[in-house]
Design an enzyme around this catalytic site. Structure first.
Site, PDB file in Angstrom:
ATOM      1  CD  GLU A 147      12.814  30.877 -45.763  1.00 11.49           C
ATOM      2  OE1 GLU A 147      13.597  31.547 -45.070  1.00 11.49           O
ATOM      3  OE2 GLU A 147      11.589  30.890 -45.591  1.00 11.49           O
ATOM      4  CE  LYS A 181      15.326  35.699 -40.788  1.00 14.46           C
ATOM      5  NZ  LYS A 181      15.718  34.408 -41.366  1.00 14.46           N
ATOM      6  CE1 TYR A 184       6.021  29.290 -38.957  1.00 15.05           C
ATOM      7  CE2 TYR A 184       7.178  28.756 -36.923  1.00 15.05           C
ATOM      8  CZ  TYR A 184       7.062  29.526 -38.065  1.00 15.05           C
ATOM      9  OH  TYR A 184       7.971  30.528 -38.309  1.00 15.05           O
ATOM     10  CD  GLU A 202      16.259  34.701 -44.587  1.00 10.49           C
ATOM     11  OE1 GLU A 202      17.049  35.141 -43.712  1.00 10.49           O
ATOM     12  OE2 GLU A 202      15.371  33.877 -44.338  1.00 10.49           O
ATOM     13  CG  HIS A 236      14.693  28.193 -43.068  1.00 10.13           C
ATOM     14  ND1 HIS A 236      13.637  27.393 -43.458  1.00 10.13           N
ATOM     15  CD2 HIS A 236      14.141  29.312 -42.551  1.00 10.13           C
ATOM     16  CE1 HIS A 236      12.499  28.007 -43.197  1.00 10.13           C
ATOM     17  NE2 HIS A 236      12.773  29.172 -42.640  1.00 10.13           N
ATOM     18  CG  ASP A 263      14.044  23.957 -44.929  1.00 10.29           C
ATOM     19  OD1 ASP A 263      13.411  24.914 -44.464  1.00 10.29           O
ATOM     20  OD2 ASP A 263      13.722  22.773 -44.728  1.00 10.29           O
ATOM     21  CG  ASP A 293       6.878  35.637 -44.426  1.00  9.47           C
ATOM     22  OD1 ASP A 293       6.175  35.900 -45.421  1.00  9.47           O
ATOM     23  OD2 ASP A 293       7.247  34.469 -44.175  1.00  9.47           O
TER      24      ASP A 293
END
Ligand SMILES: C[C@H](O)[C@@H](O)[C@@H](O)[C@H](O)C(=O)O
Ligand SMILES: [Mg+2]
Length: 437
Positions: free
Chosen positions: A302, A219, A33, A275, A352, A325, A25
Site C-alpha cells: 500500500e 484482518k 479518510y 502486512e 489494498h 494500491d 492502526d
C-alpha cells in the site's frame, strides 16, 4: 470521437473518521479518510472523468496543489489522442515536466497526484465506451492492453512481447472466468473488526457480525503493544474459530528483527500474513523477514510507490502477497504493469482497500487480474473496509464476503455532488459544524 478536455477541477474532500477511530492502526492513530478529488471537464455535454487519490487528512492540501500543478499536462488534449497511445501519454505525464518530476520522481505527493488524474482519464474513457473499467480492460486484445503501458525501467524483467505472451496464454478462458465472476463475485476479506482504536468489546461484536455476513477472512491491526496484540488475537480466534483465516497488519512500526521476534510470538494464532511489518522501502528487509518467519507470509504494497520498487520486491523474493494500491501507483497504467510482473513471478495480488474509494477502484483491478492475467483465485482475497461507500454513485456490492462486479460505466469512483459540497475542507457544512463545536 473528438472529446476535448477543457479544464480540470480538484477539491479537498475529507471525512472526519478520526472521531470514531475508523481506519486507525499502529502508525496512524487518528486518520481522517480524505481524497484529492479530480474532475476532467470536456466539451461534450454530460461527459466527465472523475478520479481521486487517497490521503488521511492534513496532507490532502499538498496533494491538491500538486494536482493543480500537473493540470497543464492534460488540459486541451483529446480523449482520442490519449487513448490512441496511452502508454506514451502516461510516459509524457511522468517525464513531461522535469521541474515537477524533481519532486519524485514517480513517488510521493507528485505520484499520488498523477494517480488522481490518470485514473480520471480511465473513468472518462470507460464512461465514453459505456463499460465499467474492469470490462473495458477485459475486452481489450493483448496488443491493445500493452499499448496502454509504459515499460520504462522494467524491461529487464518484463518486455512488451512477454506481456503480450502472458495475456495471450490466458485468453482462451477469459469468457468463462468473466461469467463466473458475474455469478459468484470475487472473494474478499474484511478489516472492519480489526481497527486498532476499537475497544475489545466492539471488536468482538464486529467479528460476530462479520461471520454472520459470510466473511471467511478477517484482518487484525497490531503493532502498538505486543501483549495487547496477543490478547486481541486470542479474542478474534475465539470468535472466528480456526477454520476461518486471520491476517495481521503492523503498518510499518517494527525493525526487521522486531518483526521476526514479534511474529514468532504471534505465530500461535496462525496468521496467513503479516502486512507492512517494517519500512515499506526496505526490500531486502522484507526478504529477510520472509525467510525467518515462514510459513507466515509477508504482505506489503500500500506504500510501495512505483513499478520499479515492485520489480525489486519480486526479484528479491520479498513478498508472498502483493498489495498494490490503485492511487499510490501512478494510476491504472502502472497498476497493470505490476499485475503482469506479479503474474510472471507467480505472486498473488491482493490489492489494498483501506481508504475512501479504494474498494471501489480495486474491485475493477482484481476482476481484470483474474479474468485476463492471473486466471487464479489461489491465495487471493480483496480487502474490504465498510466505511463511506454511501458517498459513491456506484458503491461496491458485497454478497456473502464476495465483491459483485460493478456494472455502471466508469471506474466506480464518482461521488455524489452533495457529498462533494458537504465534505469539502474546510468550508463544507460538515467541517464548519465540527470546527464550530
Ligand atoms: C490509515 C489506514 O486506515 C490504514 O490503516 C489502512 O490503509 C490499512 O493499512 C489497510 O491495510 O487497510
Ligand atoms: Mg495495511
Amino acid at each position: 470521437m473528438s472529446i476535448r478536455i477543457t479544464h480540470l477541477s480538484v477539491r479537498d474532500i475529507r471525512f472526519p473518521t478520526s472521531l470514531s477511530l475508523d481506519g486507525s492502526d499502529a502508525m496512524n492513530s487518528a486518520p481522517d479518510y480524505s481524497a484529492s478529488y479530480v474532475v476532467l471537464h470536456t466539451d461534450t455535454t454530460g461527459l466527465e472523468g472523475h478520479g481521486l487519490t487517497f490521503t488521511i487528512g492534513r496532507g490532502n492540501e499538498i496533494c491538491v496543489a500538486a494536482v493543480q500543478s500537473l493540470a497543464p499536462l492534460i488540459v486541451d488534449l483529446t480523449l482520442e489522442e490519449i487513448v490512441a497511445d496511452m502508454g506514451a501519454f502516461w510516459h509524457r505525464f511522468t517525464v513531461g515536466d522535469s521541474q515537477l518530476r524533481w519532486l519524485g520522481p514517480e513517488k510521493g505527493v507528485i505520484h499520488l497526484a498523477t494517480a488522481a488524474i490518470v485514473n480520471a482519464v480511465w473513468d472518462l474513457w470507460a464512461k465514453h465506451d459505456g463499460k465499467p473499467v474492469w470490462k473495458l480492460l477485459a475486452d481489450m486484445t493483448p496488443e491493445q492492453l500493452v499499448r496502454c503501458l509504459d515499460f520504462s525501467y522494467v524491461t529487464d524483467v518484463l518486455t512488451p512481447e512477454e506481456a503480450i505472451a502472458l495475456l495471450r496464454r490466458q485468453a482462451p478462458g477469459k469468457a468463462q472466468r468473466e461469467a463466473q465472476m458475474l455469478r459468484e463475485g470475487y472473494p474478499g476479506y474484511t478489516t472492519a473488526p480489526g481497527w486498532l482504536g476499537y475497544s475489545e468489546e466492539k471488536m468482538r461484536q464486529l467479528a460476530r457480525e462479520a461471520i454472520e455476513d459470510g466473511w471467511t477472512h478477517i484482518k487484525q491491526k497490531i503493532g502498538a503493544n505486543l501483549e495487547d496484540d496477543i490478547r486481541r488475537a486470542s479474542i478474534l480466534r475465539d470468535e472466528i474459530g480456526w477454520e476461518r483465516t486471520l491476517m495481521m497488519d503492523a503498518n510499518q512500526v517494527w525493525s526487521v528483527d522486531e518483526s521476526v521476534a514479534n511474529m514468532r510470538r504471534l505465530a500461535e494464532f496462525e496468521p496467513l500474513w503479516i502486512e507492512e511489518p517494517t519500512s515499506p522501502d526496505d526490500i531486502l528487509g522484507h526478504a529477510t523477514i520472509r525467510q525467518r518467519i515462514a510459513p507466515i507470509g509477508v504482505a506489503t504494497g500500500e506504500h510501495c510507490h512505483n513499478r520499479v520498487m515492485f520489480k525489486q520486491m519480486f526479484q528479491a523474493g520479498a513478498l508472498d502477497f502483493c498489495q498494490l494500491d490503485a492511487a499510490r501507483l501512478g494510476g491504472l497504467n502502472e497498476v497493470l504493469i505490476v499485475l503482469l510482473m506479479a503474474a510472471k513471478y507467480d505472486v498473488p495480488v491482493c490489492p489494498h482497500g483501506g481508504g475512501v474509494g479504494l474498494c471501489e477502484y480495486v474491485q475493477n483491478i482484481a476482476l481484470f487480474d483474474y479474468i485476463a492475467v492471473s486466471a487464479s483465485l489461489h491465495n487471493r482475497v480483496l480487502e474490504y473496509v465498510d466505511h463511506l461507500h454511501e458517498h459513491f454513485l456506484d458503491p461496491v456490492v458485497i454478497r456473502r464476503g464476495r465483491y459483485m462486479p460493478p456494472q455502471r460505466p466508469g471506474y466506480s469512483i464518482e461521488m455524489h455532488a452533495e457529498t462533494l459540497e458537504r465534505y469539502q475542507y474546510p468550508n463544507g457544512a460538515v467541517w464548519l459544524d465540527i470546527n464550530r463545536a
